[in-house]
Design an enzyme around this catalytic site. Structure first.
Site, PDB file in Angstrom:
ATOM      1  N   HIS A 164       0.857  -1.181   0.000  1.00 18.50           N
ATOM      2  CA  HIS A 164       0.000   0.000   0.000  1.00 18.50           C
ATOM      3  C   HIS A 164       0.895   1.233   0.000  1.00 18.50           C
ATOM      4  CE1 HIS A 164      -3.115   2.891   0.919  1.00 18.50           C
ATOM      5  NE2 HIS A 164      -3.998   1.931   0.697  1.00 18.50           N
ATOM      6  N   ARG A 202      -3.814  -5.849  -7.668  1.00 18.23           N
ATOM      7  CA  ARG A 202      -5.242  -5.710  -7.370  1.00 18.23           C
ATOM      8  C   ARG A 202      -5.714  -4.283  -7.571  1.00 18.23           C
ATOM      9  NH1 ARG A 202      -8.111  -4.304  -2.283  1.00 18.23           N
ATOM     10  NH2 ARG A 202      -6.036  -3.772  -1.515  1.00 18.23           N
TER      11      ARG A 202
END
Length: 534
Positions: free
Chosen positions: A236, A380
């Protein structure tokens, strides 16, 4: 064995995929037993901030469509998504959200009464619905946990599954588990669903909670299943940076903050994403994470800043979780930029399974982050994960019911249930090694060194405690991840090889598949799973 229990379906995991599957299985008349290492709300689901990406037929941006959501997902996945899986899962999203709302989940509404939508990295439209501003996962977990309790579905809390058990012919016949006091017992079932979440604890800095120790991947490998795409660990871009935080889970600063206008700047005040990608601060996560790491290295800093001061005083209402984390760290995000860095966040790969959760082993199913359905590919798309858990969890339960009715699954007498002995590695050493050599930037020399370090440090021990079972899962999965990363001699999605910076579609537009041989050694399945954009 000191205790035993039985069911038609044992669900391992208490997150969105596991509880959705348990609720659907109960509706279909199955006897269900849910097993969790901690309480019912432990796991990644409760920490998810951004929301659920879905195109609802009655409420969506002008020009947005399921087709656009599919194309955004394929673009983010960098050539390794299964178009068929993407279409099937995303097409089922709107109905899954309505069933979730029917179970009591509440989402934020706009002034006109429609569900509020935001936009995150990689999305071409505002299609991410959310709850509590930035507490979507917590609301999803609350609703599903409440529905599970109200439905009378039994939950074994503080129970750790150590090994899957097999009957005649190699089909799954249940699981060996340890209870809260470490006593071994057997869970008898013709079907086991792995919904154990991710593997973030392989790294020193992660957004994942302590339970995310790669249990499902290791259990599946040892049961004879295949795994794919483990090299694609999504980091992230923005977790709250604290110089004295040490290892473990770090507070996430949701991507939706950038969706509402925040921008990344370096310690000298220069825009980080300007010129890096057409979407700039809303580029896919692999692009943003790599840019942050480069800029931090260029400036000699350990972080960059997320400047959200333009959002103004509404920040606390829109992002209460982020606001609270910032204030706890002595930062006022309304008046000053937030120091951020990247951390291990999501595993795009996992146990090879269909969109119905089936694996190559009879009686073994997988759903959620632990599974590799072909939805995520090499990277993703933001907020597709909760949606996948809802859709595949429900479909997996239906698949178990069908397989039971058709006679594909029958109750078998499990072989002797003996607590196994497996190689374990000191957790701190493993996390430091993986962070150093298998983070965003990797090369052949470092990956080989990491594998050698873990191999030298491994000690075979009986898995008589939860800690030992977790450490064994981490050791096996780390070696599998390193093997996959060494094999993929290119850069694609969130796998960045500094010694192979180019993308090689001719050789590597396929998933890297691994399994264990009869001696327990990791081997590569030649050819892998070929992916196409057609």
């Amino acid at each position: 064995m000191t205790w035993e229990a039985g069911a038609d379906l044992v669900v391992v995991g208490t997150g969105v995929a596991g509880l959705t599957a348990a609720l659907r299985a109960r509706e279909l008349g199955l006897r269900v037993l849910v097993v969790g290492k901690d309480g019912a709300s432990a796991g990644n689901t409760g920490w998810a901030q951004g929301g659920i990406a879905v195109v609802r037929p009655d409420e969506h941006d002008a020009g947005d469509s399921l087709h656009r959501h599919v194309e955004d997902t394929l673009t983010a996945g960098a050539g390794l998504c299964s178009r068929e899986a993407v279409r099937e899962i995303l097409a089922a999203g709107a109905a899954a959200v309505e069933r979730l709302r029917g179970a009591g989940a509440r989402f934020d509404a706009s002034a006109g009464g429609a569900l509020a939508r935001t936009r995150e990295g990689g999305h071409s439209a505002f299609r991410v619905i959310h709850s509590g501003g930035d507490a979507t996962g917590a609301e999803v977990q609350r609703a599903l946990s409440a529905a599970t309790r109200e439905g009378g579905i039994p939950l074994l809390e503080r129970h750790c599954v150590v090994e899957l058990l097999h009957g005649d012919g190699g089909a799954v016949a249940g699981a060996l588990a340890l209870d809260a006091e470490g006593r071994p017992g057997v869970l008898h079932a013709p079907a086991v669903l792995l919904a154990t979440g991710g593997l973030g604890q392989l790294y020193a800095a992660t957004t994942n909670p302590d339970v995310s120790t790669a249990d499902g991947v290791a259990l599946a490998l040892r049961a004879g299943a295949t795994v794919a795409d483990l090299e694609f660990v999504q980091f992230h871009p923005t977790v709250l940076y604290a110089p004295d935080s040490g290892g473990g889970r770090r507070p996430l600063v949701t991507e939706a903050v950038r969706g509402e206008g925040a921008v990344l700047v370096d310690v000298r005040g220069r825009r980080v994403m300007a010129g890096e990608h057409p979407l700039e601060d809303l580029a896919p996560r692999d692009v943003v994470s790599a840019a942050i790491n480069r800029r931090a290295a260029e400036t000699g800093a350990e972080h960059v800043y997320l400047d959200a001061t333009g959002i103004g005083r509404g920040f606390a209402d829109r992002f209460p979780t982020v606001h609270a984390a910032c204030r706890a760290a002595g930062i006022d995000p309304v008046r000053e930029p937030i120091p951020v860095t990247s951390a291990a966040h999501y595993s795009c790969g996992g146990v090879v399974s269909t969109v119905d959760g089936r694996t190559a082993v009879a009686g073994l199913y997988a759903a959620g982050e632990v599974a590799c359905t072909g939805l995520h590919g090499a990277n993703r798309l933001a907020s597709n994960s909760l949606l996948e858990g809802l859709v595949v969890g429900e479909r997996a339960a239906a698949a178990v019911a069908r397989d039971l009715r058709s006679g594909l699954l029958v109750r078998r007498c499990a072989g002797e249930a003996v607590v196994p002995a497996m190689p374990v590695v000191h957790r701190g050493l493993l996390q430091r090694t993986m962070s150093r050599y298998a983070g965003i930037g990797r090369d052949a020399t470092g990956l080989a060194e990491a594998a050698a370090v873990l191999d030298r440090a491994a000690v075979v021990r009986p898995l008589r405690t939860r800690r030992a079972a977790e450490d064994a899962s981490m050791a096996l999965t780390a070696q599998a991840l390193l093997a996959a990363a060494r094999l993929r001699t290119e850069s694609r999605g969130c796998h960045r090889r500094t010694d192979h910076p180019a993308t090689d579609d001719l050789r590597w537009r396929r998933s890297t598949v691994l399994r264990l041989d009869v001696a327990g050694r990791l081997i590569h399945t030649p050819g892998g799973i070929e992916r196409t954009a057609a």
